[in-house]
Design a protein around this motif. Structure first.
Motif, PDB file in Angstrom:
ATOM      1  N   ARG A   1       0.869  -1.193   0.000  1.00 18.95           N
ATOM      2  CA  ARG A   1       0.000   0.000   0.000  1.00 18.95           C
ATOM      3  C   ARG A   1       0.900   1.235   0.000  1.00 18.95           C
ATOM      4  NH1 ARG A   1      -2.205  -0.603   4.910  1.00 18.95           N
ATOM      5  NH2 ARG A   1      -2.271   1.415   5.919  1.00 18.95           N
TER       6      ARG A   1
ATOM      7  N   ARG B   1      -8.853  -1.737  -3.784  1.00 19.79           N
ATOM      8  CA  ARG B   1      -7.623  -1.480  -3.018  1.00 19.79           C
ATOM      9  C   ARG B   1      -6.974  -0.261  -3.662  1.00 19.79           C
ATOM     10  NH1 ARG B   1      -6.065  -6.728  -0.132  1.00 19.79           N
ATOM     11  NH2 ARG B   1      -8.181  -7.445   0.213  1.00 19.79           N
TER      12      ARG B   1
ATOM     13  N   TYR C   1      -4.909   1.949  -2.999  1.00 13.50           N
ATOM     14  CA  TYR C   1      -3.512   2.361  -2.845  1.00 13.50           C
ATOM     15  C   TYR C   1      -2.529   1.211  -3.082  1.00 13.50           C
ATOM     16  CZ  TYR C   1      -6.342   6.024  -1.050  1.00 13.50           C
ATOM     17  OH  TYR C   1      -7.319   6.981  -0.966  1.00 13.50           O
ATOM     18  N   ALA C   2      -3.036   0.179  -3.737  1.00  8.70           N
ATOM     19  CA  ALA C   2      -2.196  -0.970  -4.075  1.00  8.70           C
ATOM     20  C   ALA C   2      -1.633  -0.803  -5.478  1.00  8.70           C
ATOM     21  CB  ALA C   2      -3.023  -2.255  -3.995  1.00  8.70           C
TER      22      ALA C   2
END
Lengths: 170, 170
Positions: free
Chosen positions: B122, B143, B145-146
């Protein structure tokens, strides 16, 4: 989009007051050594945690006391304690076997880690029940958690005291 | 004597959910390498901060954005991103020159660092005004911020975006 302001940073400035009379030799130490280590010279063979959150988690889960060392690279008193600490076999052995270890050059926001103020060097023990052992002190009334190299035996004896946990689980 | 119970630890457990399907190869990696480094392989020549408190202080005082990388040693997706990150010259150069850097294997207690949950890897940017840049996201809706290794260009472009500060001081 923007997530809003983060919590106000109250206690961010690194402790600038060191124990005794610090010499200002910061300019001579500007070169960084890479890669930086978590041990910072306090015992390269020991397993150092990175953050207070990690240290508390490991203390609780391993049922070992936590030793938090606040220090500064530019403080000669911190450096002197580091030499003693890193080169004393009994301390290194006990630290490695019986303690969760954390050394910090920045203060955390937890005021319990500074029972009588922010200064360095400062050694604070935390029980695996997550209670700060404010009762385990050095010999200086105005800086209860400070130690000088001459206080090595007291530090050793205090480490033994910290090993006697407040609550024996199971 | 005893200083009382410390704050309750809410978010201490390391993120166990990793991006995609993690392989469990923890047993094969039990040997510790000493001394441990702050870089943890994300760029040994870069200047890594140790704690979130330190990182915020340095971001503010240097007026540089902060990049926080949450990762786990046992997560193959984290490891793959680390390889890409550590070996890409443009990323390493920009990271070294324009960012304050922090990599964490333990979550902090600040929920702003987990806008859509705790997972790894992340990548979160924080403006020097101490605002989490929740608007700077990757390409996965569940997700935000992945990043995967194939998203390298997007990560680079997001680093450039983070360099445009929210508030220009002076």
């Amino acid at each position: 989009m923007v997530k809003g302001l983060m919590f106000v940073l109250l206690v961010l400035v690194a402790a600038s007051s060191s124990f005794g009379k610090p010499e200002n030799n910061s300019s001579a130490k500007k070169e960084n050594k890479f890669p930086q280590t978590l041990s910072r010279g306090w015992g390269d063979e020991l397993n150092w945690t990175q953050t207070y959150e990690e240290a508390l988690f490991r203390a609780k889960s391993s049922n070992k006391p936590l030793m938090v060392i606040h220090h500064l690279e530019d403080c000669p008193h911190s450096q002197a304690m580091k030499q003693i600490f890193a080169n004393n076999k009994e301390i290194q052995k006990m630290a490695g076997e019986d303690f969760i270890l954390l050394n910090l050059v920045f203060e955390t926001s937890d005021k319990h880690l500074a029972p009588d103020g922010q200064y360095v060097p400062r050694f604070i023990f935390v029980d695996p029940s997550l209670t700060v052992r404010a009762d385990i002190t050095g010999r200086y009334g105005n800086r209860l958690y400070a130690y000088e190299p001459a206080d090595l035996d007291l530090l050793l004896s205090n480490m033994k005291k910290a090993k006697k946990l407040l609550k024996t689980e199971f």
